[in-house]
Enzyme design. Structure first.
Site, PDB file in Angstrom:
ATOM      1  N   GLY A  16       0.511  -1.042  -0.152  1.00 57.67           N
ATOM      2  CA  GLY A  16      -0.159  -0.125   0.058  1.00 57.67           C
ATOM      3  C   GLY A  16       0.652   0.836   0.110  1.00 57.67           C
ATOM      4  O   GLY A  16       0.232   2.089   0.734  1.00 57.67           O
ATOM      5  N   ASN A  18       2.005   3.487  -2.369  1.00 61.50           N
ATOM      6  CA  ASN A  18       1.339   4.489  -3.331  1.00 61.50           C
ATOM      7  C   ASN A  18      -0.258   4.547  -3.214  1.00 61.50           C
ATOM      8  O   ASN A  18      -0.465   5.638  -3.406  1.00 61.50           O
ATOM      9  CB  ASN A  18       1.236   3.383  -5.059  1.00 61.50           C
ATOM     10  CG  ASN A  18       1.975   3.481  -6.231  1.00 61.50           C
ATOM     11  OD1 ASN A  18       2.600   4.508  -5.693  1.00 61.50           O
ATOM     12  ND2 ASN A  18       3.106   2.049  -6.175  1.00 61.50           N
ATOM     13  N   ARG A  80     -14.354 -14.238 -10.195  1.00 55.57           N
ATOM     14  CA  ARG A  80     -13.150 -13.169 -10.183  1.00 55.57           C
ATOM     15  C   ARG A  80     -14.494 -12.664 -11.389  1.00 55.57           C
ATOM     16  O   ARG A  80     -14.251 -11.042 -10.827  1.00 55.57           O
ATOM     17  CB  ARG A  80     -12.672 -13.556 -11.818  1.00 55.57           C
ATOM     18  CG  ARG A  80     -11.628 -12.334 -12.594  1.00 55.57           C
ATOM     19  CD  ARG A  80     -10.398 -12.522 -13.004  1.00 55.57           C
ATOM     20  NE  ARG A  80     -11.089 -13.505 -14.226  1.00 55.57           N
ATOM     21  CZ  ARG A  80     -11.354 -12.365 -15.825  1.00 55.57           C
ATOM     22  NH1 ARG A  80     -10.349 -10.983 -15.748  1.00 55.57           N
ATOM     23  NH2 ARG A  80     -11.569 -12.584 -15.822  1.00 55.57           N
ATOM     24  N   ILE A 107      -6.994  -9.517 -11.666  1.00 52.94           N
ATOM     25  CA  ILE A 107      -7.077  -8.913 -13.358  1.00 52.94           C
ATOM     26  C   ILE A 107      -8.357  -8.703 -13.518  1.00 52.94           C
ATOM     27  O   ILE A 107      -9.338  -9.427 -13.108  1.00 52.94           O
ATOM     28  CB  ILE A 107      -6.860  -9.843 -14.273  1.00 52.94           C
ATOM     29  CG1 ILE A 107      -4.994 -10.058 -14.780  1.00 52.94           C
ATOM     30  CG2 ILE A 107      -6.973  -9.191 -16.328  1.00 52.94           C
ATOM     31  CD1 ILE A 107      -4.062 -10.817 -15.608  1.00 52.94           C
ATOM     32  N   ASN A 122      -3.571   2.350 -13.730  1.00 52.29           N
ATOM     33  CA  ASN A 122      -2.941   1.146 -12.775  1.00 52.29           C
ATOM     34  C   ASN A 122      -1.887   2.544 -13.365  1.00 52.29           C
ATOM     35  O   ASN A 122      -1.318   3.321 -13.980  1.00 52.29           O
ATOM     36  CB  ASN A 122      -3.400   0.466 -14.179  1.00 52.29           C
ATOM     37  CG  ASN A 122      -2.030  -0.410 -13.254  1.00 52.29           C
ATOM     38  OD1 ASN A 122      -1.629  -0.731 -12.355  1.00 52.29           O
ATOM     39  ND2 ASN A 122      -1.373  -1.153 -13.547  1.00 52.29           N
ATOM     40  N   HIS A 124       2.406   0.851 -13.162  1.00 49.57           N
ATOM     41  CA  HIS A 124       3.605  -0.276 -13.310  1.00 49.57           C
ATOM     42  C   HIS A 124       4.629   0.340 -13.463  1.00 49.57           C
ATOM     43  O   HIS A 124       5.062   1.080 -13.519  1.00 49.57           O
ATOM     44  CB  HIS A 124       2.550  -1.113 -14.848  1.00 49.57           C
ATOM     45  CG  HIS A 124       3.623  -2.030 -15.270  1.00 49.57           C
ATOM     46  ND1 HIS A 124       2.804  -3.406 -14.266  1.00 49.57           N
ATOM     47  CD2 HIS A 124       4.675  -2.578 -15.976  1.00 49.57           C
ATOM     48  CE1 HIS A 124       4.066  -4.437 -14.860  1.00 49.57           C
ATOM     49  NE2 HIS A 124       4.969  -3.818 -15.477  1.00 49.57           N
ATOM     50  N   ASP A 166      -2.054  -4.478 -19.412  1.00 46.95           N
ATOM     51  CA  ASP A 166      -0.967  -3.253 -19.205  1.00 46.95           C
ATOM     52  C   ASP A 166      -0.242  -2.192 -19.833  1.00 46.95           C
ATOM     53  O   ASP A 166       0.403  -2.364 -19.817  1.00 46.95           O
ATOM     54  CB  ASP A 166      -0.077  -3.669 -18.554  1.00 46.95           C
ATOM     55  CG  ASP A 166       0.506  -4.415 -17.077  1.00 46.95           C
ATOM     56  OD1 ASP A 166      -0.315  -3.349 -16.149  1.00 46.95           O
ATOM     57  OD2 ASP A 166       1.514  -4.808 -16.887  1.00 46.95           O
ATOM     58  N   GLU A 195       7.034   6.295  -8.980  1.00 42.83           N
ATOM     59  CA  GLU A 195       5.644   6.186  -8.268  1.00 42.83           C
ATOM     60  C   GLU A 195       4.921   7.246  -7.609  1.00 42.83           C
ATOM     61  O   GLU A 195       4.461   7.168  -8.340  1.00 42.83           O
ATOM     62  CB  GLU A 195       6.045   4.948  -7.813  1.00 42.83           C
ATOM     63  CG  GLU A 195       6.127   3.568  -9.119  1.00 42.83           C
ATOM     64  CD  GLU A 195       6.136   2.148  -8.494  1.00 42.83           C
ATOM     65  OE1 GLU A 195       4.523   1.947  -8.131  1.00 42.83           O
ATOM     66  OE2 GLU A 195       6.723   0.762  -8.562  1.00 42.83           O
TER      67      GLU A 195
HETATM   68  C1  GAR Z   1       4.104  -1.153  -6.967  1.00 49.92           C
HETATM   69  O1  GAR Z   1       5.784  -0.972  -7.659  1.00 49.92           O
HETATM   70  C2  GAR Z   1       3.266  -0.960  -8.479  1.00 49.92           C
HETATM   71  O2  GAR Z   1       3.731  -0.622  -9.691  1.00 49.92           O
HETATM   72  C3  GAR Z   1       2.630  -2.738  -8.919  1.00 49.92           C
HETATM   73  O3  GAR Z   1       3.018  -3.084  -7.419  1.00 49.92           O
HETATM   74  C4  GAR Z   1       3.537  -2.380  -6.444  1.00 49.92           C
HETATM   75  C5  GAR Z   1       2.794  -2.336  -5.233  1.00 49.92           C
HETATM   76  O4  GAR Z   1       3.165  -2.065  -4.494  1.00 49.92           O
HETATM   77  N1  GAR Z   1       2.072  -2.815  -9.358  1.00 49.92           N
HETATM   78  C6  GAR Z   1       2.155  -3.825 -10.764  1.00 49.92           C
HETATM   79  O5  GAR Z   1       2.858  -4.721 -10.512  1.00 49.92           O
HETATM   80  C7  GAR Z   1       1.242  -4.047 -11.243  1.00 49.92           C
HETATM   81  N2  GAR Z   1       1.153  -4.633 -12.542  1.00 49.92           N
HETATM   82  P1  GAR Z   1       3.209  -0.497  -2.765  1.00 49.92           P
HETATM   83  O6  GAR Z   1       2.005  -1.851  -2.460  1.00 49.92           O
HETATM   84  O7  GAR Z   1       3.618  -0.597  -2.260  1.00 49.92           O
HETATM   85  O8  GAR Z   1       2.060   0.505  -3.801  1.00 49.92           O
END
Ligand code: GAR
Length: 257
Positions: A16, A18, A80, A107, A122, A124, A166, A195
């Site tokens: 979490g 981000n 899903r 997904i 999103n 990535h 993606d 990010e």
């Molecule tokens: C982040 O690096 C995000 O970009 C990546 O997962 C991590 C989550 O970190 N997302 C992906 O790989 C999506 N395909 P967080 O839970 O600390 O935000």
């Protein structure tokens, strides 16, 4: 200028960081005209849920498909679709404008994506999403493949979610150099810091009406520079950088005392 507040729903599965960056950007008055209505996690007890609770944000744990085994493909697909259906109900209940995926490891179904065109975002953790995106390219797996490849830089990309995993149109991208001694872990940490700056900025551009799509909806054009938008944004975002610095120093002091 008075802006209409846009309602947000976050989907997250893990740590979490981000999501926390969004909470901080809103609290510090950097990210404007948005309200986080609810955080949904597909993993019970994911750390991100605690971040939301501390920030007084509504949470919902919906059982998804990640981390579960199913007797058949059909059962998995049913789980899903059930998850997405419940999410869509929340979208309607909270009058959600944008769904933001923040480390979400499931997904989304075609019906969910098609019901919210260009309203799902999103992030990535790679620059080249053709080479380092797609099914199973999540979190540390992405950085593992990057450091094992010959590429000189990686980075992060904020994009709209489309049905090809993606590959939706990119709103903002940032390059991050790969250093000679980089491991997947060190690269991940450096990219993560970018990010946390890029994702809120991309959302603010969208909310401010500065993201335009090509007619075929495959490309984004972003107006970051007119009317000093970028200067105003960076001035505001300085407060976040100061907070991060303060938090790091406080943590280091706590660890050494
Ligand atoms: C982040 O690096 C995000 O970009 C990546 O997962 C991590 C989550 O970190 N997302 C992906 O790989 C999506 N395909 P967080 O839970 O600390 O935000």
């Amino acid at each position: 200028m008075i802006q209409v507040v846009k309602n947000l729903l976050f989907l997250a599965s893990g740590r979490g960081s981000n999501f926390k960056s969004f909470v901080d950007h809103i609290r510090l008055g950097i990210l404007k005209a948005v309200a986080v209505k609810i955080l949904v996690s597909n993993r019970v007890n994911a750390p991100v849920l605690e971040i939301a609770r501390i920030a007084d944000i509504a949470t919902k744990e919906l059982v998804g498909t990640s981390g579960r085994s199913f007797v058949s493909k059909e059962e998995r697909e049913k789980a899903r679709l059930d998850f997405d259906k419940q999410c869509l109900e929340l979208v309607h209940q909270f009058s959600i404008d944008y769904v933001l995926l923040a480390g979400f490891d499931q997904i989304l179904s075609k019906s969910f994506v098609d019901s919210m065109p260009c309203r799902i975002l999103n992030i990535h953790p790679a620059y080249d999403l053709r080479a380092f995106g797609g099914k199973n390219m999540v979190g540390s797996k992405v950085h593992d493949s990057v450091v094992r490849s010959e590429v000189r830089y990686s980075g992060c990309t904020v994009h709209f979610v489309a049905n090809e995993i993606d590959q939706g149109p990119a709103i903002l991208k940032e390059r991050v150099a790969i250093l000679p001694d980089d491991t997947a872990g060190s690269l991940e940490q450096r990219i993560l810091a970018y990010e946390h700056l890029l994702y809120p900025q991309a959302l603010q551009l969208l909310v401010d009406g500065r993201v335009f799509l090509s007619d075929d909806r495959t490309k984004c054009y972003v107006d970051r520079f007119s009317d000093n938008w970028d200067i105003e944004w960076w001035k505001r975002q300085e407060a976040y950088l100061r907070k991060i610095q303060f938090d790091t120093i406080t943590l280091q002091e706590a660890q050494t005392s």
